[in-house]
Design an enzyme around this catalytic site. Structure first.
Site, PDB file in Angstrom:
ATOM      1  N   PHE A  17       0.862  -1.190   0.000  1.00 22.65           N
ATOM      2  CA  PHE A  17       0.000   0.000   0.000  1.00 22.65           C
ATOM      3  C   PHE A  17       0.890   1.228   0.000  1.00 22.65           C
ATOM      4  O   PHE A  17       1.772   1.378   0.838  1.00 22.65           O
ATOM      5  CB  PHE A  17      -0.925   0.024   1.219  1.00 22.65           C
ATOM      6  CG  PHE A  17      -1.901   1.171   1.191  1.00 22.65           C
ATOM      7  CD1 PHE A  17      -3.055   1.089   0.430  1.00 22.65           C
ATOM      8  CD2 PHE A  17      -1.662   2.329   1.905  1.00 22.65           C
ATOM      9  CE1 PHE A  17      -3.957   2.141   0.375  1.00 22.65           C
ATOM     10  CE2 PHE A  17      -2.557   3.390   1.865  1.00 22.65           C
ATOM     11  CZ  PHE A  17      -3.705   3.295   1.092  1.00 22.65           C
ATOM     12  N   ASP A 126       9.440   2.980   0.101  1.00 26.46           N
ATOM     13  CA  ASP A 126       8.343   3.715   0.726  1.00 26.46           C
ATOM     14  C   ASP A 126       8.482   3.608   2.242  1.00 26.46           C
ATOM     15  O   ASP A 126       8.141   2.591   2.843  1.00 26.46           O
ATOM     16  CB  ASP A 126       7.009   3.131   0.262  1.00 26.46           C
ATOM     17  CG  ASP A 126       5.797   3.872   0.836  1.00 26.46           C
ATOM     18  OD1 ASP A 126       5.972   4.669   1.785  1.00 26.46           O
ATOM     19  OD2 ASP A 126       4.681   3.643   0.346  1.00 26.46           O
ATOM     20  N   LYS A 157       3.938  10.983   7.834  1.00 24.46           N
ATOM     21  CA  LYS A 157       3.565  10.635   9.210  1.00 24.46           C
ATOM     22  C   LYS A 157       4.472  11.290  10.248  1.00 24.46           C
ATOM     23  O   LYS A 157       4.371  12.476  10.504  1.00 24.46           O
ATOM     24  CB  LYS A 157       3.484   9.117   9.359  1.00 24.46           C
ATOM     25  CG  LYS A 157       2.396   8.511   8.458  1.00 24.46           C
ATOM     26  CD  LYS A 157       2.141   7.080   8.757  1.00 24.46           C
ATOM     27  CE  LYS A 157       1.110   6.488   7.782  1.00 24.46           C
ATOM     28  NZ  LYS A 157      -0.220   7.073   7.885  1.00 24.46           N
ATOM     29  N   THR A 180       1.105  24.315  -4.350  1.00 28.66           N
ATOM     30  CA  THR A 180       0.793  25.677  -3.928  1.00 28.66           C
ATOM     31  C   THR A 180       1.774  26.193  -2.887  1.00 28.66           C
ATOM     32  O   THR A 180       2.251  27.324  -2.957  1.00 28.66           O
ATOM     33  CB  THR A 180      -0.638  25.737  -3.366  1.00 28.66           C
ATOM     34  OG1 THR A 180      -1.552  25.297  -4.372  1.00 28.66           O
ATOM     35  CG2 THR A 180      -0.983  27.154  -2.943  1.00 28.66           C
TER      36      THR A 180
END
Length: 305
Positions: A17, A126, A157, A180
């Site tokens: 995941f 990851d 996290k 942004t």
């Protein structure tokens, strides 16, 4: 190759995941719900090892299992090259968290990096869940003793902000990857303060001590209640244990929470422990005491049923 939209793919692993955006969701294969009604790339994915525990009692079987998975990685890279959609990167979690806390040996990851390098692809690790000290190292991939750093490492996290770092060339041209806030200075300030505390208070070193107490305690409970717990595994305080069924697991989690111990579910039958870096050996002993009490009550109820 067509400009702007090259036909490339990212190879990932079953039960992995990586997120909920287009690319990361296309690389995730552990739950169907996040993918409902979402577009996704058709990219290859290989099996991830399912090791047997205790590791030291199943060395040959586990080596064969890792060999099976690595051989399939090689095959997929060749297959997708022939399809005209070559593998540009291989993404892997050091521990498959959402998928059920699945581990592999350092040897597996070393060979995976070598396969990726030979294919001219990027080796992407990851570390969103495993990074920032929870395994007893700042980054879980440090446990592997790789001959060279991963090409890309992702984080989030505990870093208080999501991002990645690279070991070689930067993506170009400038501002191709754009947002942004361009990193969000406020979050970066929090991250800097967090990292200072982690270092000054020795929290990564504390994870090693606490993890030893936690994992050894879980193994003791596994021995005491073999009908309820098995396959204790973990690194640092990033650990898990299996239950006999999903129904039993979910009921056990509910009872633990009722007694004040917060744990989570992962995979089909696993309970995962994810304490904060400030979790101490004393906290671990308190948690284990609560766990013992809950299992004892379940055992008594089963005996009288």
């Amino acid at each position: 190759m067509e400009p702007g939209t090259p036909k490339l793919s990212i190879l990932s692993f079953e039960k992995g995941f990586h997120g909920r955006m287009l690319g990361t969701l296309s690389s995730s294969h552990c739950r169907s719900m996040p993918k409902l009604d979402m577009p996704a790339f058709e990219w290859p994915f290989a099996p991830f090892p399912r090791l047997k525990y205790p590791i030291e009692d199943h060395l040959e079987e586990n080596m064969a299992e890792e060999r099976r998975c690595l051989d399939r990685v090689r095959e997929l890279i060749q297959e997708w090259d022939k399809k005209g959609c070559p593998v540009a990167g291989v993404i892997v979690e050091p521990i498959q968290a959402e998928g059920g806390d699945h581990h592999a040996t350092p040897g597996f990851f070393n060979e995976l990096q070598q396969i990726t390098k030979e294919a001219g692809a990027s080796f992407i690790v990851d570390e969103v869940q495993t990074g920032v000290g929870v395994t007893g190292r700042m980054w879980a991939h440090e446990h592997w003793n790789l001959p060279s750093p991963p090409d890309i490492v992702t984080f989030a996290k505990k870093m208080q902000i999501a991002g990645y770092y690279l070991s070689r060339k930067r993506p170009g041209p400038q501002f191709r990857i754009f947002g942004t806030w361009l990193g969000d200075l406020a979050r970066l300030t929090i991250t800097r303060a967090t990292l200072k505390v982690i270092k000054s208070e020795g929290l990564v070193e504390q994870v090693v001590r606490t993890g030893h107490v936690l994992i050894e305690g879980l193994k003791d409970l596994q021995t005491q209640y073999p009908q309820y717990l098995d396959t204790v595994r973990g690194v640092g305080t990033f650990c898990a244990v299996n239950c006999p069924s999903t129904e039993f697991r979910d009921n056990l989690i509910e009872q633990l929470r009722h007694e004040g111990a917060h744990v989570g579910a992962c995979g089909e039958i696993s309970i995962r422990m994810r304490p904060a870096l400030v979790f101490t050996p004393d906290h671990a002993r308190l948690f284990l005491s609560i766990f013992d009490t809950v299992l004892s009550k379940i055992q008594e109820a089963d005996a009288t049923a």
